[in-house]
Design a protein around this motif. Structure first.
Motif, mmCIF file in Angstrom:
data_model
loop_
_atom_site.group_PDB
_atom_site.id
_atom_site.type_symbol
_atom_site.label_atom_id
_atom_site.label_comp_id
_atom_site.label_asym_id
_atom_site.label_seq_id
_atom_site.Cartn_x
_atom_site.Cartn_y
_atom_site.Cartn_z
ATOM 1 N N HIS A 210 0.827 -1.213 0.000
ATOM 2 C CA HIS A 210 0.000 0.000 0.000
ATOM 3 C C HIS A 210 0.859 1.260 0.000
ATOM 4 C CE1 HIS A 210 -3.420 -2.562 0.754
ATOM 5 N NE2 HIS A 210 -2.806 -3.092 1.788
ATOM 6 N N GLY A 211 2.154 1.087 -0.232
ATOM 7 C CA GLY A 211 3.065 2.229 -0.192
ATOM 8 C C GLY A 211 3.662 2.373 1.206
ATOM 9 N N PRO A 212 4.339 3.500 1.445
ATOM 10 C CA PRO A 212 4.917 3.721 2.776
ATOM 11 C C PRO A 212 3.844 3.611 3.846
ATOM 12 C CG PRO A 212 5.649 5.396 1.232
ATOM 13 C CD PRO A 212 4.595 4.598 0.520
ATOM 14 N N ILE A 213 4.253 3.180 5.024
ATOM 15 C CA ILE A 213 3.278 2.959 6.098
ATOM 16 C C ILE A 213 2.615 4.274 6.484
ATOM 17 C CG2 ILE A 213 3.079 2.347 8.542
ATOM 18 C CD1 ILE A 213 5.185 0.138 7.869
ATOM 19 N N ASN A 214 1.310 4.271 6.452
ATOM 20 C CA ASN A 214 0.520 5.445 6.816
ATOM 21 C C ASN A 214 -0.701 4.947 7.580
ATOM 22 O OD1 ASN A 214 -1.082 7.654 7.077
ATOM 23 N ND2 ASN A 214 -1.292 8.077 4.876
ATOM 24 N N VAL A 215 -0.573 4.898 8.897
ATOM 25 C CA VAL A 215 -1.646 4.348 9.715
ATOM 26 C C VAL A 215 -2.845 5.295 9.758
ATOM 27 C CG1 VAL A 215 -2.141 3.309 11.964
ATOM 28 C CG2 VAL A 215 0.150 3.202 11.056
ATOM 29 N N ARG A 216 -2.622 6.545 9.353
ATOM 30 C CA ARG A 216 -3.753 7.493 9.364
ATOM 31 C C ARG A 216 -4.846 7.072 8.381
ATOM 32 N NH1 ARG A 216 -1.292 13.563 10.241
ATOM 33 N NH2 ARG A 216 0.085 13.028 11.967
ATOM 34 N N ARG A 217 -4.430 6.495 7.266
ATOM 35 C CA ARG A 217 -5.428 6.130 6.246
ATOM 36 C C ARG A 217 -6.422 5.100 6.778
ATOM 37 N NH1 ARG A 217 -2.159 4.405 2.675
ATOM 38 N NH2 ARG A 217 -2.361 2.225 3.258
ATOM 39 N N PRO A 218 -5.975 3.946 7.269
ATOM 40 C CA PRO A 218 -6.971 2.997 7.799
ATOM 41 C C PRO A 218 -7.732 3.534 9.006
ATOM 42 C CG PRO A 218 -4.717 2.221 8.199
ATOM 43 C CD PRO A 218 -4.616 3.371 7.248
ATOM 44 N N LYS A 219 -7.101 4.366 9.795
ATOM 45 C CA LYS A 219 -7.831 4.910 10.943
ATOM 46 C C LYS A 219 -8.946 5.852 10.490
ATOM 47 C CE LYS A 219 -4.500 4.234 14.653
ATOM 48 N NZ LYS A 219 -3.540 4.814 15.613
ATOM 49 N N ARG A 220 -8.705 6.590 9.421
ATOM 50 C CA ARG A 220 -9.781 7.431 8.867
ATOM 51 C C ARG A 220 -10.907 6.550 8.331
ATOM 52 N NH1 ARG A 220 -8.822 12.934 7.687
ATOM 53 N NH2 ARG A 220 -10.317 12.842 5.980
ATOM 54 N N ASP A 221 -10.536 5.437 7.690
ATOM 55 C CA ASP A 221 -11.566 4.500 7.201
ATOM 56 C C ASP A 221 -12.404 3.990 8.370
ATOM 57 O OD1 ASP A 221 -10.586 4.733 4.625
ATOM 58 O OD2 ASP A 221 -9.430 2.871 4.689
ATOM 59 N N PHE A 222 -11.711 3.649 9.465
ATOM 60 C CA PHE A 222 -12.410 3.129 10.642
ATOM 61 C C PHE A 222 -13.376 4.174 11.200
ATOM 62 C CE2 PHE A 222 -12.756 2.923 15.257
ATOM 63 C CZ PHE A 222 -13.176 1.622 15.463
ATOM 64 N N ILE A 223 -12.889 5.390 11.310
ATOM 65 C CA ILE A 223 -13.734 6.445 11.882
ATOM 66 C C ILE A 223 -14.919 6.734 10.959
ATOM 67 C CG2 ILE A 223 -13.762 8.926 12.387
ATOM 68 C CD1 ILE A 223 -10.903 8.492 13.560
ATOM 69 N N ALA A 224 -14.676 6.686 9.642
ATOM 70 C CA ALA A 224 -15.782 6.899 8.704
ATOM 71 C C ALA A 224 -16.843 5.815 8.859
ATOM 72 C CB ALA A 224 -15.254 6.916 7.267
ATOM 73 N N ALA A 225 -16.400 4.594 9.134
ATOM 74 C CA ALA A 225 -17.348 3.474 9.218
ATOM 75 C C ALA A 225 -18.009 3.366 10.586
ATOM 76 C CB ALA A 225 -16.617 2.159 8.887
ATOM 77 N N PHE A 226 -17.250 3.614 11.635
ATOM 78 C CA PHE A 226 -17.762 3.316 12.986
ATOM 79 C C PHE A 226 -17.811 4.518 13.912
ATOM 80 C CE2 PHE A 226 -15.520 -0.522 11.433
ATOM 81 C CZ PHE A 226 -16.606 -1.386 11.345
ATOM 82 N N GLY A 227 -17.125 5.604 13.559
ATOM 83 C CA GLY A 227 -17.038 6.753 14.454
ATOM 84 C C GLY A 227 -15.930 6.562 15.476
ATOM 85 N N GLY A 228 -15.394 7.664 15.965
ATOM 86 C CA GLY A 228 -14.285 7.593 16.908
ATOM 87 C C GLY A 228 -14.699 7.112 18.284
ATOM 88 N N GLU A 229 -15.966 7.307 18.622
ATOM 89 C CA GLU A 229 -16.432 6.976 19.968
ATOM 90 C C GLU A 229 -16.308 5.480 20.266
ATOM 91 O OE1 GLU A 229 -16.962 9.125 22.151
ATOM 92 O OE2 GLU A 229 -17.660 7.778 23.725
ATOM 93 N N ARG A 230 -16.434 4.671 19.216
ATOM 94 C CA ARG A 230 -16.332 3.225 19.439
ATOM 95 C C ARG A 230 -14.974 2.867 20.029
ATOM 96 N NH1 ARG A 230 -17.120 -1.590 14.983
ATOM 97 N NH2 ARG A 230 -15.800 -3.108 16.016
ATOM 98 N N PHE A 231 -13.910 3.479 19.485
ATOM 99 C CA PHE A 231 -12.585 3.195 20.026
ATOM 100 C C PHE A 231 -12.442 3.751 21.444
ATOM 101 C CE2 PHE A 231 -8.323 4.782 21.005
ATOM 102 C CZ PHE A 231 -7.643 3.583 21.062
ATOM 103 N N VAL A 232 -12.848 4.983 21.641
ATOM 104 C CA VAL A 232 -12.654 5.626 22.949
ATOM 105 C C VAL A 232 -13.350 4.828 24.046
ATOM 106 C CG1 VAL A 232 -13.169 7.684 24.306
ATOM 107 C CG2 VAL A 232 -12.331 7.913 21.966
#
Lengths: 365, 79
Positions: A210-232
Motif C-alpha cells: 500500500h506504499g509507505p506505512i501510513n496508519v492514518r489512512r486505515p484509521k480514517r476508514d475506521f472512523i468513517a465506518a464506525f465513528g471515533g467513539e467506538r474506540f474511545v
C-alpha cells in the motif's frame, strides 16, 4: 494472569546516539506546530546506522551482565517488534539469541504490535509458573522508523515514533536479586479493533503493497465506518478492567500510599490525555509518570522501557510500587504492578544510555 | 457558500452533537472543544459530504467555522 508468587525483573534500554529534537523536525518541515504541541515530545532518538536486532543485543547484554545471568541459562528469548528488522524471511530472535550465546533458549518473534513487549513478559511468566525446571527468559524489543518506509512524525495519529531497544530479564526471585518484583500483570483485548490498522485496504501479496506505512489512512476508514467513539469507549473499558485487575491481584487499593506512580505509555500528550488518563485517573490517585517525552513512542517497547527506567533510577524507593500501563494496536492493553525490592540490590553499573526525563502530573482524583 | 455552511453546521449538530445555537461563522474550534478523534471524524465527514479533503490539522483551535466554509467552498469549486 494470577501470579503464584512475585517474579523478578531486571530491565534496561538502549538508545542510539542520534536524537532529533521536535524543534529540528519543525524547522525541517517534518512536523507542523499544532502537531508538535499536541504530541508534547522534546524529541526522539534516531538510529541511522544501528539495526534493530543489533540494538536489542546491546540492551540485552547490559541487562544480563548487570543481573549476573549467564546467557546459556536462558530458556526463552522473545523478541517483539513493529517494523522491519533489516532482512526478509529471516529470524531476528535467532540472531539475538546467537549473538548473546543463549544456546539453550528457544528464540521466538512476537508480532503483537505495540503491546508486544508486555506480551513477552506475560509469556515468560507463564513458562516459569508452568515449568519448574525452566530457566529465566529474556524479552527484547527493538525498532527504528526511517523513511522511505515510515514517517516517524506523521505516520500515525497521536504519536511520533522513536528508535531504540529494550531488554527485560524475567526470572524467579530465588535465583538472583531482582531490580523489580512483578506482582501482577493483567491484559485485556478488543480484537475487533484490528480493523483500525487495516481500514478498507486490500490484502497485498508483497510488503508495503500500500506504499509507505501510513496508519492514518486505515484509521480514517475506521472512523468513517464506525465513528471515533467506538474506540474511545472500548479503550476506556479495557483500560479500566486491566488496571482494576492488576491492582486487585497485587493486593493494592488505588489510593494505597505504597503505590507511588501510575506510569503512562509513550504516546503523544494529547492522545494520552484523551484516551488513557481519564480511565486511569478514575481508579488510582497515584502520581502519573510520563517517561516518554525524550524517547517518543518506542514501537513494541513502551512498557518495557518504562520498566527499565524504574529499574535503573531511584524513582521508586525500596518497598514502593508502580502500576505501568500500555496499549497496542490490535488492540491489547496491559497493566503491570511492580515493586522495588525492600532489600536494595546493587545499583546498575550500566544505566540506560539515555535516561528519560520524567515528567509527572498529580491527578485530581 | 450558504449551502456549504448549512451542510457543515448540520454535520456538527447532527453527527457531533453540538447545539445549533453554538454554530456561527465566527465560532472557533476552540469554542467547540472537540477532541482529536472528533476532529478526524469531522474531517472524514467533510470528505464524504463535499468530496474534498480538509485535513484535521487545518481545523486548528483558532480557526473559525466561516473560514472552514470558505476553504471547503474553494476546494469544491471546479477549477
Amino acid at each position: 494472569m494470577k501470579l503464584r508468587e512475585p517474579i523478578g525483573l531486571s530491565a534496561g534500554s538502549w538508545y542510539p546516539p542520534g536524537w532529533q529534537s521536535t524543534g529540528q523536525a519543525l524547522a525541517g518541515g517534518e512536523l507542523d506546530s499544532r502537531s508538535a504541541r499536541d504530541l508534547g515530545y522534546a524529541g526522539v532518538p534516531v538510529a541511522t546506522t544501528e539495526a534493530p536486532p543489533e540494538m536489542a543485543v546491546s540492551a540485552a547484554r547490559a541487562v544480563l551482565d548487570r543481573a549476573g545471568c549467564p546467557a546459556e541459562t536462558l530458556s526463552l528469548v522473545l523478541h517483539a517488534s513493529v517494523h522491519h528488522q533489516g532482512h526478509d524471511a529471516w529470524s531476528a530472535p535467532h540472531f539475538i539469541a546467537d549473538r548473546l550465546d543463549a544456546r539453550r533458549a528457544i528464540p521466538i518473534g512476537l508480532l503483537q504490535q505495540c503491546n508486544g513487549g508486555a506480551a513477552g513478559i506475560d509469556l515468560i511468566v507463564s513458562r516459569l509458573q508452568g515449568d519448574p525446571d525452566a530457566g529465566p527468559g529474556l524479552v527484547t524489543t527493538a525498532d527504528r522508523f526511517l523513511l522511505p518506509s515510515w514517517d516517524r512524525w506523521r505516520g500515525d495519529y497521536g504519536m511520533a515514533a522513536g528508535d531504540g531497544a529494550t531488554a527485560v530479564l524475567v526470572h524467579r526471585l530465588a535465583e538472583r536479586p531482582a531490580e523489580l518484583e512483578l506482582h501482577a500483570t493483567a491484559s485485556t483485548v478488543a480484537a475487533d479493533l484490528e480493523i483500525m490498522h487495516r481500514g478498507n485496504d486490500t490484502f497485498e501479496a508483497a510488503p508495503l503493497g500500500h506504499g509507505p506505512i501510513n496508519v492514518r489512512r486505515p484509521k480514517r476508514d475506521f472512523i468513517a465506518a464506525f465513528g471515533g467513539e467506538r474506540f474511545v469507549k472500548t479503550a476506556a473499558d479495557a483500560i479500566r478492567t486491566a488496571v482494576r485487575q492488576a491492582l486487585r491481584d497485587a493486593g493494592l487499593a488505588g489510593d494505597d500510599e505504597r503505590l507511588r506512580y501510575a506510569v503512562l505509555p509513550r504516546l503523544g500528550a494529547r492522545a494520552m490525555q484523551e484516551a488513557y488518563i481519564p480511565p486511569l485517573a478514575e481508579l488510582t490517585g497515584a502520581e502519573q509518570l510520563d517517561l516518554g517525552r525524550s524517547t517518543g513512542h518506542l514501537g513494541a517497547g513502551d512498557l518495557n522501557a518504562s520498566l527499565a527506567d524504574l529499574a535503573t533510577t531511584d524513582l521508586l524507593a525500596p518497598g514502593q510500587y508502580a502500576l505501568v500501563l500500555n496499549g497496542g494496536g490490535g488492540f491489547t492493553w496491559t497493566a503491570m504492578v511492580v515493586r522495588r525490592p525492600s532489600t536494595p540490590t546493587s545499583r546498575p553499573s550500566t544505566p540506560t544510555s539515555r535516561p528519560s526525563t520524567p515528567t509527572s502530573k498529580e491527578t485530581a482524583s | 457558500m450558504i449551502a456549504v455552511q448549512e451542510s457543515l453546521f448540520a454535520i456538527l449538530s447532527e453527527k457531533m452533537g453540538i447545539p445549533s445555537a453554538e454554530l456561527r461563522p465566527d465560532t472557533t474550534f476552540e469554542d467547540l472543544d472537540l477532541d482529536s478523534l472528533a476532529l478526524i471524524e469531522l474531517s472524514v465527514s467533510i470528505q464524504k459530504s463535499f468530496g474534498v479533503v480538509v485535513d484535521e490539522m487545518e481545523l486548528s483551535p483558532e480557526r473559525r467555522l466561516g473560514e472552514v466554509v470558505a476553504v471547503i467552498d474553494a476546494k469544491a469549486r471546479p477549477a
